[in-house]
Motif scaffolding. Structure first.
Motif, short mmCIF file in Angstrom:
data_model
loop_
_atom_site.label_atom_id
_atom_site.label_comp_id
_atom_site.label_asym_id
_atom_site.label_seq_id
_atom_site.Cartn_x
_atom_site.Cartn_y
_atom_site.Cartn_z
N TRP A 47 -7.42 -7.62 2.84
CA TRP A 47 -6.29 -7.98 1.95
C TRP A 47 -6.93 -8.34 0.61
N GLU A 50 -3.76 -8.35 -3.39
CA GLU A 50 -2.40 -8.08 -2.89
C GLU A 50 -2.21 -6.64 -2.42
N ARG A 51 -3.29 -6.05 -1.95
CA ARG A 51 -3.20 -4.74 -1.32
C ARG A 51 -3.76 -4.83 0.09
N VAL A 53 -5.97 -3.07 2.71
CA VAL A 53 -7.05 -2.08 2.67
C VAL A 53 -7.53 -1.85 4.10
N ALA A 87 4.76 -0.92 3.94
CA ALA A 87 3.78 -0.65 2.89
C ALA A 87 3.78 0.83 2.52
N GLU A 90 -1.04 3.98 -1.40
CA GLU A 90 -1.31 4.25 -2.82
C GLU A 90 -2.46 5.22 -3.02
N VAL A 125 -5.56 2.44 0.79
CA VAL A 125 -5.06 1.28 0.05
C VAL A 125 -3.54 1.36 0.01
N ALA A 127 0.22 -0.56 -1.00
CA ALA A 127 0.97 -1.61 -1.71
C ALA A 127 2.07 -2.12 -0.79
#
Lengths: 153, 153
Positions: A47, A50-51, A53, A87, A90, A125, A127
């Protein structure tokens, strides 16, 4: 222990961020195939900024599903202390091409270092778009602390 | 604790059945919408006569998804002790019409008794088709202990 009653939204956000920042934690990652077959696997959580991963093998059903539809639903924590995240993918980057800072941060949090594990890997990744946080049924109301990518609290 | 090495298949089956028989356990239930949107929620587990039994509100996305495509992927236990089940929905029954023995067995295992909780509820019964059991990466080989609804061990 008596149930202290529902937490206010600000506390749920803080508690969710603590869960997402946990070291050596796995999350459950749900995706779906284009024809609607559900898939679910545990992956080591990063984390970062704020993504969400994640790092995995590009030949997995998770990556195939995400290539077709860049959406995942991710569960962190465990019942009864639940953080559920819808989520949007991205970026998918081959490990060798990923930003060194990102890999360093991932390795510091996750329970493995993909840079030393070898094999064919990609970095995913995501969002967060919606985040829901609850423990008992008295917290179902007010469980959404992020919507459309924005914190509500 | 040193990793004792991969468990033989028979032990994995026994360990999986122990996890599935745990009282007051939740499972993660992944489904997908007809257009491939993943969904994931925790639900209280019943494991009765080698069937996964869940009880939930018929207005949930889980039930809507299952009505369109009767497939779920269910995670029991938690990392690193994972039991993952691809399951086929066999029956959806309104709580009032469900077999009393089934509801009795469900209430004895789950952390709630749907017969006293009130509200609109349905009982979902799933047949496991594939079961995978592993802890560490050295157990990824041999993780499938059931395929096409038949135990391999």
């Amino acid at each position: 222990v008596a149930n202290p009653g529902p937490r206010p939204g600000e506390q749920r956000k803080d508690d969710a961020l603590a869960i997402l920042g946990t070291r050596h934690a796995d999350v459950w990652v749900a995706t779906a195939s284009p024809d609607g077959e559900p898939y679910l696997v545990p992956l080591s959580l990063g984390w970062i900024d704020e993504r969400i991963v994640l790092v995995t093998d590009p030949a997995t059903a998770t990556v195939r599903n995400l290539e077709a539809r860049p959406r995942a639903r991710v569960a962190a924590g465990g019942p009864p202390d639940v953080v559920l995240i819808d989520a949007r993918l991205e970026a998918v980057t081959r490990l060798e091409a990923a930003a060194p800072d990102l890999l360093e941060a991932y390795a510091a949090q996750a329970d493995w270092d993909p840079r030393v594990s070898g094999g064919d890997l990609v970095v995913l990744v995501f969002a967060p778009r919606r985040i829901q946080v609850w423990r008992e049924s008295d917290e179902l109301a007010g469980r959404t602390v992020m919507r459309d990518g924005r914190w509500l609290v």
